[in-house]
Design a protein around this motif. Structure first.
Motif, short mmCIF file in Angstrom:
data_model
loop_
_atom_site.label_atom_id
_atom_site.label_comp_id
_atom_site.label_asym_id
_atom_site.label_seq_id
_atom_site.Cartn_x
_atom_site.Cartn_y
_atom_site.Cartn_z
N LYS A 192 69.17 18.69 70.89
CA LYS A 192 70.48 18.08 70.96
C LYS A 192 70.36 16.57 70.86
N CYS A 193 69.15 16.09 70.86
CA CYS A 193 68.98 14.64 70.86
C CYS A 193 67.83 14.27 69.95
N GLN A 194 67.81 13.01 69.60
CA GLN A 194 66.75 12.51 68.75
C GLN A 194 65.49 12.31 69.60
N THR A 195 64.33 12.68 69.08
CA THR A 195 63.13 12.48 69.87
C THR A 195 62.15 11.56 69.16
N GLU A 196 62.57 10.97 68.07
CA GLU A 196 61.61 10.16 67.33
C GLU A 196 62.22 8.90 66.75
N THR A 197 61.38 7.92 66.59
CA THR A 197 61.72 6.76 65.77
C THR A 197 60.55 6.60 64.81
N LEU A 198 60.71 5.72 63.86
CA LEU A 198 59.65 5.48 62.89
C LEU A 198 58.34 5.11 63.59
N GLU A 199 58.45 4.25 64.61
CA GLU A 199 57.26 3.78 65.31
C GLU A 199 56.62 4.93 66.09
N ILE A 200 57.46 5.77 66.69
CA ILE A 200 56.90 6.90 67.45
C ILE A 200 56.18 7.85 66.50
N LYS A 201 56.77 8.06 65.31
CA LYS A 201 56.13 8.94 64.32
C LYS A 201 54.74 8.42 63.96
N GLU A 202 54.65 7.10 63.79
CA GLU A 202 53.37 6.47 63.46
C GLU A 202 52.33 6.79 64.54
N GLN A 203 52.75 6.67 65.79
CA GLN A 203 51.83 6.94 66.90
C GLN A 203 51.43 8.41 66.93
N MET A 204 52.40 9.28 66.58
CA MET A 204 52.12 10.71 66.58
C MET A 204 51.06 11.04 65.54
N GLU A 205 51.17 10.42 64.37
CA GLU A 205 50.18 10.64 63.30
C GLU A 205 48.79 10.22 63.78
N MET A 206 48.74 9.04 64.42
CA MET A 206 47.47 8.51 64.88
C MET A 206 46.85 9.44 65.93
N CYS A 207 47.68 9.87 66.88
CA CYS A 207 47.16 10.71 67.96
C CYS A 207 46.79 12.10 67.44
N LYS A 208 47.48 12.57 66.39
CA LYS A 208 47.13 13.85 65.80
C LYS A 208 45.67 13.82 65.34
N ASP A 209 45.29 12.72 64.70
CA ASP A 209 43.91 12.58 64.25
C ASP A 209 42.95 12.55 65.43
N VAL A 210 43.34 11.84 66.48
CA VAL A 210 42.50 11.76 67.67
C VAL A 210 42.29 13.16 68.26
N PHE A 211 43.38 13.91 68.42
CA PHE A 211 43.30 15.26 69.02
C PHE A 211 42.49 16.20 68.13
N LEU A 212 42.69 16.07 66.81
CA LEU A 212 42.01 16.98 65.88
C LEU A 212 40.50 16.81 65.96
N GLN A 213 40.07 15.56 66.23
CA GLN A 213 38.63 15.32 66.35
C GLN A 213 38.12 15.80 67.70
N GLY A 214 38.98 16.40 68.47
CA GLY A 214 38.55 16.96 69.74
C GLY A 214 38.46 15.93 70.85
N SER A 215 38.84 14.70 70.55
CA SER A 215 38.78 13.68 71.59
C SER A 215 40.19 13.38 72.08
N THR A 216 40.29 12.46 72.99
CA THR A 216 41.60 12.06 73.45
C THR A 216 41.50 10.63 73.98
N SER A 217 42.63 10.05 74.25
CA SER A 217 42.64 8.72 74.86
C SER A 217 43.75 8.74 75.88
N GLU A 218 43.71 7.78 76.77
CA GLU A 218 44.74 7.73 77.80
C GLU A 218 46.10 7.62 77.12
N PHE A 219 46.12 6.79 76.07
CA PHE A 219 47.37 6.58 75.37
C PHE A 219 47.89 7.87 74.72
N CYS A 220 47.00 8.58 74.01
CA CYS A 220 47.45 9.79 73.32
C CYS A 220 47.87 10.88 74.30
#
Ligand SMILES: *[C@@H]1O[C@H](CO)[C@@H](O)[C@H](O)[C@H]1NC(C)=O
Ligand SMILES: *[C@@H]1O[C@H](CO)[C@@H](O)[C@H](O)[C@H]1NC(C)=O
Ligand SMILES: *[C@@H]1O[C@H](CO)[C@@H](O)[C@H](O)[C@H]1NC(C)=O
Length: 724
Positions: A447-475
């Motif tokens: 019912k609401c928007q959950t993304e902005t352009l900047e958030i999408k950018e971060q999601m892409e970056m964290c997707k790569d982090v998660f895929l490599q099996g690692s994580t960061s506090e930020f992700c």
């Protein structure tokens, strides 16, 4: 499954077919399984029937509806000697990811096999299976394991030439499944031939299947299983032939068949196509091609074949559930490889929101069927669908149309705010065409928007982090924030601002501790940008979720949030709304708010952060601009960081500026200059910049800033160069 709000065409009475059941009560002939025609799910099984050898390519196309959906595509025994294939991917909301499968997944011969492909996700996805033979790709939507059934009727195009045969495969998810085939026509399994009246019993273990090949037409063959199975039908095609039509489709079980169907003509259609109508019991069927109506009584297990003519829509209705499968025989050049097979969705399964994937190298179309009065409200990728011609479907109150999709974008969202409609995704290329029903995503609409352009950018970056099996506090923070936002938006339940502010506060506290010695400015900037924007989205969402509360306030250790719900006035408005949080205020004109109105009420949020100015501090002054650098050298942040947001997010170029009154951290000295700045984040870099903001008024304790857009703001203060 019946969806509310759909007006059914009252045509029966004109034809005097008074014995037809009202279609609102779609009769189910089988009660095993859930029997809903869903395309969203978490587990799917399929296989690839193949005889082609080297030129076959197989893939699954996975569409995501939630942030950081983990998907695994696996085949437990694809080499026959225990070899296992597995690929793990991650897909975000609004994305489509393709996974290529090894060529040896193709099943050759008429055999029992264990090369069943399993697609498994931790959140709902939809899956399209693509089998690419030579130059001839064919697609089918996969129905999730939860929608499989125990009774199916085979329908395939009959043999057309010496090197094409009807074929089907049956797969099980559950172990030890007794499957009985009641043969119609003539088919081959192993070394034996079975004919009409024969039954064939096979026990399948989990993730096993078998493939049968028809010698003559096998349509009407009935498959009954103890546990649910997935059934694929199609036509074999050998690579040597250029005239052979390789097609396949996953069938729906009898328990999910509907009673009313519309088939709009294909945009490029020049020849007659075919529709196959299957009955599971004695059934009266109305088939209406344009103005010509005909009724036929079918015995259980019989398959009626009728033409679908260029430019003429078809309307089909029955007194009990029927299976309707459309066969496009190929358009521009007869006998070339253009064919496809497609389940036609029944009217009761129409939904309000679809996602469709445009296929590469094709001219892609959205074919739609809707209620006449509702066509104006259909939205494609957030824009109204304009310039389409709606045509009547004779015999009904429905209309159909086609819309060509922009070639560049791969995944499209088509929706109507209130009324269900049909969406078929079809396309044509030089030597090929495809057709698949759109994936209904009504159940995961936010019912609401959950993304902005900047958030999408971060999601892409964290997707790569998660895929490599690692994580960061930020992700992990990004993940938990998005999970919270999505849950909040999907559940449609009122959330308190307190719940919103809580997790952000704890993250901010731990981040403040670690950011002290942290010299990684980029990471701080992106983390804080994400935080600022997601707090805004969450606050707006919380406000919209409680439509009965006009203003909400929460104050925690780390932030104060004030929200306001405004119902836009009909005419022009002159009111100015004041929102206060901590010692800061935001004055916003009601024109600014109503311009953002897309719904009945608009939310406004104002947030004041207690400690953020010590994290995104003077280290983030205008980088790269030498003039500004020189001027700002001795400036420092001297206010809390505040954010303002309205409705759908960040408004730019406001017709009337928004005024912020910011409290000084330290009393301003006479000779100091106060500069209003906003937080700008571009290409991974964050800076405080004065663009679009001016200081209207300043005294020793407060400064009033006037800004022509909404985002996050603060005050810079220092000695101007002339004083140094
Ligand atoms: C994201 O958060 C959810 C809920 O806390 C968790 O179950 C999931 O494993 C997380 N995903 C990743 C990729 O860390
Ligand atoms: C902001 O302040 C200016 C100057 O005092 C005023 O003209 C304007 O109406 C104010 N805007 C709002 C939204 O209060
Ligand atoms: C400074 O301006 C603010 C905002 O107009 C006002 O509330 C405050 O009283 C003023 N302070 C002084 C010391 O005049």
């Amino acid at each position: 499954m019946g969806r509310p709000g759909f007006t059914f065409p009252p045509m029966f009475f004109f034809l005097g077919l008074f014995w037809f059941l009202p279609p609102a009560s779609v009769q189910r002939t089988n009660t095993i399984g859930t029997c809903q025609t869903e395309t969203l799910g978490r587990e799917f099984i399929t296989s690839y029937m193949d005889d082609c050898g080297n030129s076959s390519q197989f893939e699954v196309q996975i569409a995501g509806y939630f942030a950081f959906t983990s998907v695994s595509v696996s085949i437990s025994n694809y080499t026959g000697d225990g070899g296992r294939f597995e690929e793990k991917i991650m897909v975000n909301r609004g994305e489509m990811v393709r996974v290529s499968l090894p060529e040896s997944v193709g099943i050759k011969g008429v055999i029992k096999f264990s090369k069943v492909v399993l697609v498994k996700a931790d959140k709902d996805i939809s899956v399209v299976s693509v089998s690419n033979k030579d130059v001839n790709p064919e697609t089918t939507v996969l129905y999730p394991v939860s929608c499989l059934g125990n009774e199916h009727y085979i329908v395939t195009p009959p043999t057309e030439s010496l090197d094409s045969y009807p074929e089907f495969s049956v797969m099980t998810y559950e172990d030890r499944n007794l499957v009985t085939v009641h043969v119609k026509g003539k088919l081959r399994y192993g070394t034996r031939v079975y004919s009409t009246g024969d039954t064939l019993k096979i026990i399948l273990l989990a993730f096993q299947g078998y493939r049968l090949q028809g010698i003559a037409n096998v349509s009407g063959t009935r498959i009954v299983s103890e546990k649910p199975v997935a059934v694929l039908v199609g036509q074999v095609c050998f690579c040597t032939s250029t005239k052979c039509n390789h097609v396949f489709e996953q069938l729906l079980p009898v328990c999910s068949w509907g009673t009313t169907y519309i088939i709009p003509p294909l945009p490029w259609q020049k020849v007659d196509e075919i529709v196959y109508i299957t009955a599971s019991q004695s059934t009266t069927v109305l088939y209406q091609l344009g103005e010509q109506a005909e009724t036929v009584t079918l015995a259980g297990g019989s398959v009626l074949q009728r033409p679908v003519k260029p430019s003429i829509p078809v309307y089909i209705s029955a007194n009990v559930g029927i299976q309707v499968v459309f066969y496009s025989v190929g358009a521009a050049i007869p006998n070339s490889s253009h064919a496809f097979l497609m389940n036609v969705p029944d009217v009761a399964s129409y939904c309000r929101m679809y996602s469709i994937n445009a296929q590469e190298g094709f001219e892609n179309f959205a074919l739609m069927v809707a209620n006449t009065a509702e066509t104006g409200a259909i939205i494609l990728d957030n824009q109204p669908v304009r310039d389409v011609v709606w045509n009547r479907v004779p015999g009904t109150e429905l209309v159909w149309s086609m819309h060509m999709l922009a070639p560049a974008i791969r995944s499209h969202a088509v929706e109507h705010p209130s009324s269900p409609f049909a969406l078929l995704s079809v396309g044509t290329a030089a030597m090929d065409s495809y057709g698949i029903p759109g994936s209904c995503r009504e159940d995961v609409t936010f019912k609401c928007q959950t993304e902005t352009l900047e958030i999408k950018e971060q999601m892409e970056m964290c997707k790569d982090v998660f895929l490599q099996g690692s994580t960061s506090e930020f992700c992990s923070f990004v993940n938990s924030t998005l999970v919270n936002l999505e849950t909040m938006c999907a559940q449609d339940r009122a959330v308190s601002l307190q719940e919103v502010a809580g997790p952000f506060g704890s993250f901010l506290n731990s981040f403040t501790l670690s950011a002290g010695g942290n010299e990684n400015k980029r990471e701080i900037a992106s983390t804080m940008t994400f935080l600022l924007q997601s707090v805004e989205l969450a606050a707006l969402t919380a406000a919209l979720m409680s439509p009965e509360i006009t203003t909400q306030t929460v104050t925690t250790e780390s932030m104060a949030i004030k929200t306001l719900l405004v119902v836009p006035a009909a005419g022009p408005c002159d009111e100015v709304f004041r929102l206060r949080a901590q010692e800061e205020t935001m004055d916003i004109h009601c024109d600014t708010i109503t311009r953002a109105a897309t719904e009945d009420s608009v939310a406004v949020a104002f947030i004041s952060y207690s400690t953020l100015d010590s994290i995104i501090d003077k280290r983030f002054l205008n980088e790269g601009d030498l003039m500004a650098d020189e001027k700002l050298r001795n400036f420092h942040l001297n206010s809390r960081v505040v954010s303002g947001a309205v409705g759908a997010g960040r408004l730019m170029n406001l017709s009337k500026p928004v005024n912020f009154t910011l409290r000084h951290r330290q009393a301003k000295k006479e000779e100091e200059e106060a500069l209003c700045v906003h937080w700008k984040f571009i290409a991974g870099k964050g800076t405080w910049t004065p663009d679009g903001c001016t200081a209207l008024y300043t005294n020793s304790t407060h400064t009033i800033c006037s800004c022509n857009h909404l985002s996050s703001f603060a005050l810079l203060m220092g000695l101007s160069p002339e004083w140094r």
